[in-house]
Design a protein around this motif. Structure first.
Motif, mmCIF file in Angstrom:
data_model
loop_
_atom_site.group_PDB
_atom_site.id
_atom_site.type_symbol
_atom_site.label_atom_id
_atom_site.label_comp_id
_atom_site.label_asym_id
_atom_site.label_seq_id
_atom_site.Cartn_x
_atom_site.Cartn_y
_atom_site.Cartn_z
ATOM 1 N N GLU A 284 -7.996 3.826 -3.937
ATOM 2 C CA GLU A 284 -7.477 2.544 -3.722
ATOM 3 C C GLU A 284 -6.148 2.619 -3.466
ATOM 4 O O GLU A 284 -5.351 3.180 -4.014
ATOM 5 N N TRP A 285 -5.588 1.586 -2.362
ATOM 6 C CA TRP A 285 -4.010 1.423 -2.085
ATOM 7 C C TRP A 285 -3.493 0.653 -2.851
ATOM 8 O O TRP A 285 -4.232 -0.530 -3.035
ATOM 9 N N LEU B 298 -1.680 5.623 -3.038
ATOM 10 C CA LEU B 298 -3.168 5.924 -3.032
ATOM 11 C C LEU B 298 -3.753 6.224 -4.499
ATOM 12 O O LEU B 298 -3.441 7.469 -4.954
ATOM 13 N N GLN C 165 0.733 -1.210 -0.011
ATOM 14 C CA GLN C 165 0.077 -0.051 -0.076
ATOM 15 C C GLN C 165 0.734 1.286 0.178
ATOM 16 O O GLN C 165 0.642 2.128 0.840
#
Length: 200
Positions: free
Chosen positions: A169-170, A165, A162
């Motif tokens: 959404e990561w 971003l 992650q």
């Protein structure tokens, strides 16, 4: 012991499809168009905001003066068109390693230019600069780039979770590297040498 790394020399690296060469002032508007391409913005995780023309000009007209990194434009030999850039940066002198990044604009995609550009500049890193390790990260939504890196001998090391971003959404990033002894064994063609480029 290796000779001291010298990034101050800016070479011209020539392959069958691509030529990597230092940037000129004439390249600035071309790179502005490439960097504004939605696919380039997405795949590099860059902010989708207007580029400052003065800052862009200052950046590309000073690349040849940098003694701690190597920035080269990627030119399509067939058309003579500048289609992207290949960069060795984040040089760690004590540990003889650096990072690598590349971007290809719309005019250079899907014709093997990226893979050849990777081989040319990474080969230069090991064979001329005497580096021990070259590393990169590639976002999970860019399998085309991952495959190009694997074809040139980069090995997946692990996942950075992650890190980006994107559109709410990561996105994970994959860390990859290639070492000098590996490059010496396959010269950027691990498939021909029967060497796997998978996670160790």
């Amino acid at each position: 012991m290796n000779n001291p790394v010298d990034f101050s020399h800016k070479p011209v690296l020539t392959g069958e499809r691509a030529v990597l060469r230092p940037f000129t002032e004439d390249d600035v508007p071309v790179m502005a168009g490439i960097l504004a391409d939605p696919e380039v913005i997405r795949l590099t995780g860059s902010p989708a905001e207007p580029l400052d023309p003065d800052r862009l000009r200052s950046w590309y007209t000073t690349r040849s003066a940098q003694a701690d990194r190597l920035d080269l434009g990627i030119v399509d030999r067939a058309s003579g068109e500048l289609v992207g850039e290949a960069v060795l940066n984040e040089w760690d002198e004590d540990n003889q390693n650096c990072s690598f990044r590349i971007l290809i604009g719309p005019g250079g995609r899907d014709r093997g230019l990226g893979t050849e550009a990777v081989r040319l500049i990474v080969g230069h890193a090991f064979e001329q600069l005497g580096l021990h390790r070259v590393s990169l990260h590639v976002f999970a939504f860019n399998p085309r780039a991952r495959r190009a890196y694997e074809k040139a001998g980069f090995v997946a090391e692990g996942v950075e979770r992650q890190t980006l971003l994107h559109a709410g959404e990561w996105i994970d990033a994959l860390r990859m590297s290639v070492l000098a002894p590996e490059w010496a064994a396959h010269q950027g063609y691990p498939d021909l040498a029967g060497i796997s480029a998978t996670v160790r």
